[in-house]
Design a protein around this motif. Structure first.
Motif, PDB file in Angstrom:
ATOM      1  N   ILE A   1       0.839  -1.198   0.000  1.00  0.00           N
ATOM      2  CA  ILE A   1       0.000   0.000   0.000  1.00  0.00           C
ATOM      3  C   ILE A   1       0.877   1.252   0.000  1.00  0.00           C
ATOM      4  O   ILE A   1       0.598   2.222  -0.715  1.00  0.00           O
ATOM      5  CB  ILE A   1      -0.972  -0.022   1.192  1.00  0.00           C
TER       6      ILE A   1
ATOM      7  N   TYR B   1      -7.868   6.253  -5.396  1.00  0.00           N
ATOM      8  CA  TYR B   1      -6.725   5.743  -4.633  1.00  0.00           C
ATOM      9  C   TYR B   1      -7.200   4.978  -3.405  1.00  0.00           C
ATOM     10  O   TYR B   1      -6.673   3.919  -3.072  1.00  0.00           O
ATOM     11  CB  TYR B   1      -5.815   6.888  -4.197  1.00  0.00           C
ATOM     12  N   PHE B   2      -8.210   5.539  -2.740  1.00  0.00           N
ATOM     13  CA  PHE B   2      -8.722   4.904  -1.533  1.00  0.00           C
ATOM     14  C   PHE B   2      -9.270   3.512  -1.854  1.00  0.00           C
ATOM     15  O   PHE B   2      -8.988   2.539  -1.153  1.00  0.00           O
ATOM     16  CB  PHE B   2      -9.812   5.788  -0.915  1.00  0.00           C
TER      17      PHE B   2
ATOM     18  N   ALA C   1      -6.473   1.109  -2.493  1.00  0.00           N
ATOM     19  CA  ALA C   1      -5.829   0.716  -1.236  1.00  0.00           C
ATOM     20  C   ALA C   1      -6.670  -0.300  -0.483  1.00  0.00           C
ATOM     21  O   ALA C   1      -6.151  -1.298   0.031  1.00  0.00           O
ATOM     22  CB  ALA C   1      -5.584   1.944  -0.360  1.00  0.00           C
ATOM     23  N   GLN C   2      -7.988  -0.064  -0.436  1.00  0.00           N
ATOM     24  CA  GLN C   2      -8.850  -1.006   0.277  1.00  0.00           C
ATOM     25  C   GLN C   2      -8.851  -2.363  -0.405  1.00  0.00           C
ATOM     26  O   GLN C   2      -8.856  -3.404   0.252  1.00  0.00           O
ATOM     27  CB  GLN C   2     -10.285  -0.465   0.363  1.00  0.00           C
TER      28      GLN C   2
ATOM     29  N   GLN D   1      -5.774  -4.150   0.492  1.00  0.00           N
ATOM     30  CA  GLN D   1      -5.844  -4.624   1.859  1.00  0.00           C
ATOM     31  C   GLN D   1      -6.665  -5.917   1.964  1.00  0.00           C
ATOM     32  O   GLN D   1      -6.264  -6.849   2.657  1.00  0.00           O
ATOM     33  CB  GLN D   1      -6.479  -3.548   2.731  1.00  0.00           C
TER      34      GLN D   1
ATOM     35  N   PHE E   1      -8.784   7.192   5.515  1.00  0.00           N
ATOM     36  CA  PHE E   1      -8.769   7.779   4.173  1.00  0.00           C
ATOM     37  C   PHE E   1      -7.460   8.528   3.928  1.00  0.00           C
ATOM     38  O   PHE E   1      -6.809   8.339   2.900  1.00  0.00           O
ATOM     39  CB  PHE E   1      -9.958   8.728   4.011  1.00  0.00           C
TER      40      PHE E   1
ATOM     41  N   SER F   1      -4.522   6.138   3.521  1.00  0.00           N
ATOM     42  CA  SER F   1      -4.368   5.281   2.352  1.00  0.00           C
ATOM     43  C   SER F   1      -4.453   6.033   1.027  1.00  0.00           C
ATOM     44  O   SER F   1      -4.630   5.413  -0.002  1.00  0.00           O
ATOM     45  CB  SER F   1      -5.363   4.119   2.396  1.00  0.00           C
ATOM     46  N   THR F   2      -4.311   7.340   1.047  1.00  0.00           N
ATOM     47  CA  THR F   2      -4.209   8.070  -0.219  1.00  0.00           C
ATOM     48  C   THR F   2      -2.858   8.785  -0.265  1.00  0.00           C
ATOM     49  O   THR F   2      -2.274   9.071   0.775  1.00  0.00           O
ATOM     50  CB  THR F   2      -5.356   9.080  -0.375  1.00  0.00           C
ATOM     51  N   PRO F   3      -2.341   9.041  -1.478  1.00  0.00           N
ATOM     52  CA  PRO F   3      -0.979   9.552  -1.591  1.00  0.00           C
ATOM     53  C   PRO F   3      -0.824  10.967  -1.050  1.00  0.00           C
ATOM     54  O   PRO F   3      -1.688  11.818  -1.250  1.00  0.00           O
ATOM     55  CB  PRO F   3      -0.717   9.555  -3.096  1.00  0.00           C
TER      56      PRO F   3
END
Lengths: 221, 218
Positions: free
Chosen positions: A150, A192-193, A196-197, A200, B61, B64-66
């Motif tokens: 991540i 992006y979120f 990432a989820q 995960q 949030f 996990s975002t750049p």
């Protein structure tokens, strides 16, 4: 807002590039992590030193600096990289250094008796690693590896600064074309979120599989 | 192309100026990260489920975002709402906000590690809530997490080059600009790399020493 939604093919293409970067970077990082992490557990002091130097150097280096170095500095001495190669190399080398520490820690955390048992059973070093030590170490490695993947995905946003068309790069283009600053950035932050989820949940799935393989918590899931 | 030591000497003062901006941004951001992280952790322990879940998802949030996209957001979106931030201010706030979601996890771990007996003793002594936290729990929790927090300082230092994305004249940006003037990128960018490795390696040695000391006093 509708302007941004209309630009969805561009966003999708950007997201695909981000996913590709994440996959390539992770594969490179995994290979480097295993090689240098196992080097860090070797008996020979020289091999261990090689592992240490790699880890200290690339953990201390900022990914973006490395990327700029590959992209702007090295071509002047005759090494030319495509932007994609420079990006994957720098992401992989950087995360690989963190991964190597994870591998080293996990291998060392396997109980010593396991190691002694393989010696008693006259396993070759390769058999010992493949059949006994690594399968147990992998269970310990997975959760931190998941975090690293991540981190790598998030870190890949900087490739937009060396002109790769990833999600962040597309966002800048859409922002310039439509003037919709707010919704553009809200959209890509959400994408992006979601990525990432998704990563995960993949890692959690893998964790559960490895646990079952090792017969741990088999019924609990 | 040969390495030019003369040129290297010429650009070094500029680069050190850039390094000063980098270090300033990192330290200011770190102050925000350390304080705001504690706020997130404490908010997550409030009885209100709404506050708890909101904070949980907001931090998840942000984590996990750049960081780069968050910096763009602060720098480009906020002005449309009438809040215009200078590049350095936006950079410091972005760095601090991003890493506060990491330090929040660190504090949470530290607070969970405080033995139950300490809580029970505070209840038995009928200490008010504020004294329980300020005089009993937090001093013990924070002492435990100092080395981990130190690692995040190093991590923030290494993420600070991202500030060049919003035109902060930090180290890498200075090197790049110098390079575009002379069309020689090899020396400035290599120097930046050397400076980064030097600062990170030295500070990680310091953090490791801190770690050993805190284990020794446990």
């Amino acid at each position: 807002m509708s302007d941004v939604l209309d630009a969805y093919p561009q966003l999708l293409r950007g997201a695909w590039t981000t996913v590709q970067l994440t996959v390539y970077g992770s594969v490179l990082a995994l290979v480097l992590a295993l090689v240098f992490g196992l080097a860090g557990t070797a008996r020979s002091a020289w091999v261990r030193a090689v592992g240490r130097v790699y880890v200290e150097f690339f953990r201390g280096m900022a990914t973006l600096v490395l990327m700029y170095w590959f992209f702007y500095a090295l071509p002047l001495v005759g090494f030319r990289f495509t932007p994609m190669a420079a990006a994957v190399l720098s992401l992989g080398l950087n995360i690989g250094a963190y991964g190597a520490e994870v591998v080293r820690g996990a291998v060392r955390a396997v109980p010593k008796a396991q190691y002694e048992a393989t010696v008693a059973l006259n396993f070759t070093p390769v058999q010992r690693m493949r059949r006994v030590i690594l399968p147990q170490a992998v269970a310990l490695m997975l959760p931190p590896f998941g975090n690293l993947v991540i981190e790598l995905m998030k870190g890949s946003a900087v490739v937009s600064l060396i002109t790769i068309g990833d999600l962040t790069f597309r966002a800048k283009q859409i922002q310039n074309a439509t003037g919709e600053t707010l919704w553009t950035y809200v959209a890509i932050l959400l994408i992006y979120f979601v990525i990432a989820q998704a990563l995960q949940s993949l890692v959690r799935l893998a964790e559960r599989r490895v646990d079952r393989m090792l017969g741990r918590r088999a019924e609990a899931t | 192309m040969e390495w030019d030591w003369h040129y290297t000497g010429d650009i070094l003062p500029d680069l050190l100026d850039g390094l000063r901006v980098t270090v300033t941004a990192t330290l200011l951001g770190y102050v925000i990260a350390v304080l705001l992280g504690l706020v997130w952790t404490l908010l997550r322990r409030t009885p209100s489920a709404v506050v708890n879940q909101t904070v949980r998802w907001v931090t998840e949030f942000v984590r996990s975002t750049p960081l780069l996209v968050q910096l763009f957001f602060l720098y480009y979106v906020l002005p449309t709402w009438g809040i215009t931030l200078g590049p350095l201010t936006a950079g410091v706030i972005g760095l601090g906000l991003h890493y506060s979601t990491y330090t929040a996890e660190v504090y949470r771990g530290g607070i969970d590690d405080v033995p139950r007996g300490q809580w029970e003793a505070a209840v038995a002594l009928n200490l008010p809530r504020s004294r329980t936290w300020l005089d009993v729990i937090l001093p013990q929790a924070i002492r435990r997490v100092v080395p981990t927090l130190g690692n995040y300082l190093i991590a923030m230092f290494k993420d600070s080059p991202l500030l060049l994305g919003i035109n902060v004249a930090e180290l890498l940006n200075t090197a790049y600009t110098t390079g575009t003037h002379t069309l020689r990128f090899l020396e400035p960018i290599t120097l930046v790399g050397v400076l980064f490795v030097l600062v990170s390696v030295v500070s990680s040695v310091l953090v490791r020493r801190l770690e050993r000391r805190s284990h020794a006093t446990d």
